[in-house]
Design an enzyme around this catalytic site. Structure first.
Site, mmCIF file in Angstrom:
data_model
loop_
_atom_site.group_PDB
_atom_site.id
_atom_site.type_symbol
_atom_site.label_atom_id
_atom_site.label_comp_id
_atom_site.label_asym_id
_atom_site.label_seq_id
_atom_site.Cartn_x
_atom_site.Cartn_y
_atom_site.Cartn_z
ATOM 1 N N SER A 1 -32.246 69.144 26.968
ATOM 2 C CA SER A 1 -31.332 68.133 26.389
ATOM 3 C C SER A 1 -29.883 68.478 26.733
ATOM 4 C CB SER A 1 -31.497 68.094 24.870
ATOM 5 O OG SER A 1 -32.708 67.465 24.540
ATOM 6 N N GLU B 1 -38.209 69.334 32.588
ATOM 7 C CA GLU B 1 -37.508 68.360 33.462
ATOM 8 C C GLU B 1 -36.049 68.161 33.047
ATOM 9 O OE1 GLU B 1 -39.646 64.964 34.867
ATOM 10 O OE2 GLU B 1 -41.414 66.175 35.269
ATOM 11 N N GLY B 2 -35.434 69.282 32.688
ATOM 12 C CA GLY B 2 -34.024 69.284 32.302
ATOM 13 C C GLY B 2 -33.896 69.276 30.796
ATOM 14 N N ASP C 1 -34.823 61.984 38.465
ATOM 15 C CA ASP C 1 -34.345 60.754 37.805
ATOM 16 C C ASP C 1 -35.544 59.925 37.332
ATOM 17 O OD1 ASP C 1 -31.677 61.365 38.146
ATOM 18 O OD2 ASP C 1 -31.377 60.040 39.873
ATOM 19 N N SER D 1 -32.542 75.923 34.270
ATOM 20 C CA SER D 1 -31.529 74.856 34.203
ATOM 21 C C SER D 1 -30.666 74.859 35.460
ATOM 22 C CB SER D 1 -30.647 75.054 32.966
ATOM 23 O OG SER D 1 -31.380 74.726 31.806
ATOM 24 N N ILE E 1 -45.000 75.823 36.687
ATOM 25 C CA ILE E 1 -45.290 74.636 37.501
ATOM 26 C C ILE E 1 -46.472 73.858 36.901
ATOM 27 C CG2 ILE E 1 -45.830 73.762 39.820
ATOM 28 C CD1 ILE E 1 -42.987 75.152 39.406
ATOM 29 N N GLU F 1 -37.822 78.487 39.177
ATOM 30 C CA GLU F 1 -38.163 79.885 39.493
ATOM 31 C C GLU F 1 -37.759 80.757 38.316
ATOM 32 O OE1 GLU F 1 -36.483 81.116 43.219
ATOM 33 O OE2 GLU F 1 -37.315 79.374 44.278
HETATM 34 N N1 COS Z 1 -29.482 62.066 42.718
HETATM 35 C C1 COS Z 1 -29.096 62.332 43.987
HETATM 36 N N2 COS Z 1 -28.356 63.411 44.317
HETATM 37 C C2 COS Z 1 -27.994 64.240 43.335
HETATM 38 C C3 COS Z 1 -28.341 64.027 41.991
HETATM 39 C C4 COS Z 1 -29.128 62.876 41.695
HETATM 40 N N3 COS Z 1 -29.527 62.601 40.451
HETATM 41 N N4 COS Z 1 -27.843 65.019 41.240
HETATM 42 C C5 COS Z 1 -27.196 65.845 42.070
HETATM 43 N N5 COS Z 1 -27.268 65.364 43.335
HETATM 44 C C6 COS Z 1 -26.676 65.919 44.547
HETATM 45 C C7 COS Z 1 -25.154 65.983 44.400
HETATM 46 O O1 COS Z 1 -24.578 64.762 44.786
HETATM 47 C C8 COS Z 1 -24.808 67.114 45.339
HETATM 48 O O2 COS Z 1 -24.830 66.619 46.656
HETATM 49 P P1 COS Z 1 -23.713 67.106 47.752
HETATM 50 O O3 COS Z 1 -23.968 68.542 48.011
HETATM 51 O O4 COS Z 1 -23.985 66.235 48.920
HETATM 52 O O5 COS Z 1 -22.385 66.855 47.100
HETATM 53 C C9 COS Z 1 -25.988 68.060 45.203
HETATM 54 O O6 COS Z 1 -27.084 67.269 44.715
HETATM 55 C C10 COS Z 1 -25.729 69.195 44.262
HETATM 56 O O7 COS Z 1 -25.463 68.627 43.004
HETATM 57 P P2 COS Z 1 -24.609 69.346 41.875
HETATM 58 O O8 COS Z 1 -23.376 69.924 42.475
HETATM 59 O O9 COS Z 1 -24.470 68.387 40.772
HETATM 60 O O10 COS Z 1 -25.583 70.542 41.477
HETATM 61 P P3 COS Z 1 -25.492 71.535 40.258
HETATM 62 O O11 COS Z 1 -25.815 72.875 40.758
HETATM 63 O O12 COS Z 1 -24.221 71.301 39.498
HETATM 64 O O13 COS Z 1 -26.763 71.120 39.354
HETATM 65 C C11 COS Z 1 -27.924 69.999 37.591
HETATM 66 C C12 COS Z 1 -26.897 69.928 38.732
HETATM 67 C C13 COS Z 1 -27.534 70.938 36.497
HETATM 68 C C14 COS Z 1 -27.928 68.573 37.079
HETATM 69 C C15 COS Z 1 -29.306 70.375 38.162
HETATM 70 O O14 COS Z 1 -29.341 71.718 38.529
HETATM 71 C C16 COS Z 1 -30.418 70.088 37.201
HETATM 72 O O15 COS Z 1 -30.880 68.943 37.067
HETATM 73 N N6 COS Z 1 -30.898 71.129 36.497
HETATM 74 C C17 COS Z 1 -32.076 71.007 35.675
HETATM 75 C C18 COS Z 1 -33.271 71.290 36.510
HETATM 76 C C19 COS Z 1 -34.485 70.709 35.956
HETATM 77 O O16 COS Z 1 -34.517 69.577 35.465
HETATM 78 N N7 COS Z 1 -35.572 71.454 36.036
HETATM 79 C C20 COS Z 1 -36.795 71.006 35.499
HETATM 80 C C21 COS Z 1 -37.954 71.407 36.309
HETATM 81 S S1 COS Z 1 -38.041 70.627 37.818
HETATM 82 S S2 COS Z 1 -39.748 69.771 37.849
#
Ligand code: COS
Length: 379
Positions: free
Chosen positions: A366, A363-364, A240, A130, A155, A125
């Site tokens: 670096s 998708e995240g 992932d 990030s 998107i 959004e």
């Molecule tokens: N697989 C499964 N569960 C996951 C996970 C994964 N790879 N990564 C995080 N989670 C879960 C955590 O375990 C946590 O669960 P609980 O609430 O049950 O403990 C929950 O998700 C929240 O995770 P976390 O606390 O790590 O969230 P953060 O706010 O710290 O965010 C990042 C983590 C920064 C890694 C995340 O926001 C991210 O990937 N940002 C980039 C976004 C992105 O890639 N955008 C691209 C466009 S999307 S198409």
């Protein structure tokens, strides 16, 4: 670990290579300039089973593994990174339905996806890039429906004429933060769901990227994937796999840039000899090739880890981080070796350079990948 591809994986790789050579190579520059992929390309991708590459056979898909998907995406990216991106995002979006969808959702959306209906994934959004946890789009339960309000941006796979359904991440319970998010499938054409601004981008120009606007958009609760509150996890798990897809796209760009550079170095004569004889440029090529092979190894390992249903968050982040940075590095060096010609649109290198630049961002970034890797290492 054995990096030998199976017979099926090799066959799929060859199929993708032939498809990219025949269908994408002649059109890649035109698609880049026109900013769109003709629908017939998507139809052909569906015909050879790539739109349903990860869809189980019982729903009309090819039922192939992640290694195959990575091979296909990188072969497509060698000729057209935009088409590779469309397939990567599409397969990531439907992955959530494959894993957690109801039987009705699978019957409806997986078979449609395998037949060429394009899926998108909407997490980002304006205020949540990030920091995906900052997403504000709301889905309020009302009877057996959700009423959705909010705006998603950047998107992929959604444009004026592109995109058939979207897996949307929305807050169903804002008091619970990331545990209050849900994944909901929204069909194109649902009243209250409109395509906003379509972006004009530096690279991967043929792949549509748009804003999605939801205004009192009513969607059956039956469209929710998994349980309420599982949306953020569904998104992270999908990412992932998605990151291995994008790493594969980056690998394809790097492979193609190296191939073009090798040809150019053999043909281009300066100071009375081909560039290939110049040690300084040979060293560039050695670095480009070594790093690219390292990226390939990480991608194969990540894909294989996902195929074996082992924890893949760290290796997926590592391959995305490394392959993305490598694609930018390789495309930059390739352009440098091509000199002035590389900067001109007559050669494909400038397109590869522009296309590569997004991979360390989407998708995240670096930086986010490094946060994820460090967090996993420190666990
Ligand atoms: N697989 C499964 N569960 C996951 C996970 C994964 N790879 N990564 C995080 N989670 C879960 C955590 O375990 C946590 O669960 P609980 O609430 O049950 O403990 C929950 O998700 C929240 O995770 P976390 O606390 O790590 O969230 P953060 O706010 O710290 O965010 C990042 C983590 C920064 C890694 C995340 O926001 C991210 O990937 N940002 C980039 C976004 C992105 O890639 N955008 C691209 C466009 S999307 S198409």
């Amino acid at each position: 670990m054995n990096f030998q591809l199976t017979e099926t994986q090799e066959m799929i790789q060859n199929l993708a290579r032939d498809f990219a050579e025949k269908e994408l190579a002649p059109l890649a520059s035109v698609m880049d300039k026109s900013g769109s992929i003709p629908h017939v390309i998507i139809e052909k991708l569906a015909e050879i089973g790539f739109m349903g590459i990860n869809v189980p056979e019982e729903y009309g898909g090819s039922g192939l593994d992640m290694v195959c998907k990575a091979l296909v995406i990188s072969e497509l990216a060698k000729k057209c990174a935009s088409t590779a991106e469309v397939l990567s995002v599409h397969t990531m979006a439907i992955d959530a339905i494959i894993r957690l969808g109801t039987e009705e959702q699978k019957q409806k959306y997986l078979s449609a996806a395998a037949q060429g209906k394009i899926a998108a994934f909407a997490l980002t959004e304006p205020g949540a890039g990030s920091d995906a946890s900052a997403a504000k789009t709301r889905a309020v339960a009302d009877g057996d429906e959700y009423v959705i309000n909010g705006t998603k941006c950047f998107i992929s796979n959604m444009g004026p004429d592109e995109g058939d359904f979207v897996v949307l991440i929305a807050l169903t319970d804002p008091s619970k933060g990331t545990r209050g998010m849900s994944a909901i499938i929204v069909d194109r054409g649902t009243p209250g769901f409109t395509i906003g601004k379509t972006e004009d981008k530096m690279g991967i120009r043929a792949a549509a990227v748009s804003e999605l606007v939801f205004e009192d958009c009513r969607v059956p609760q039956a469209n929710r994937i998994g349980e309420e509150g599982q949306g953020f996890k569904i998104a992270m798990q999908a990412l992932d796999g998605g990151r291995v897809g994008m790493a594969s796209q980056a690998l394809g760009i790097a492979d193609a840039a190296i191939e073009a550079t090798v040809n150019y170095m053999k043909e281009r004569v300066q100071f009375g000899q081909p560039l290939a004889k110049l040690q300084g440029l040979q060293w560039y090529l050695a670095d480009m090739t070594t790093r690219t092979e390292a990226a390939r190894a990480l991608i194969y390992e990540a894909a294989d880890t996902l195929d074996r249903h082992l924890p893949a968050t760290k290796i997926a982040a590592m391959c995305k981080y490394f392959a993305a940075e490598n694609a930018v590095y390789v495309a930059n060096k390739a352009l440098q070796i091509h000199g002035g010609y590389g900067y001109m649109t007559d050669y494909p290198i400038e397109r590869m350079y522009r296309d590569a630049r997004i991979v360390p961002i989407y998708e995240g970034t670096s930086e986010i990948q490094k946060n994820i890797i460090a967090r996993e290492v420190l666990k």
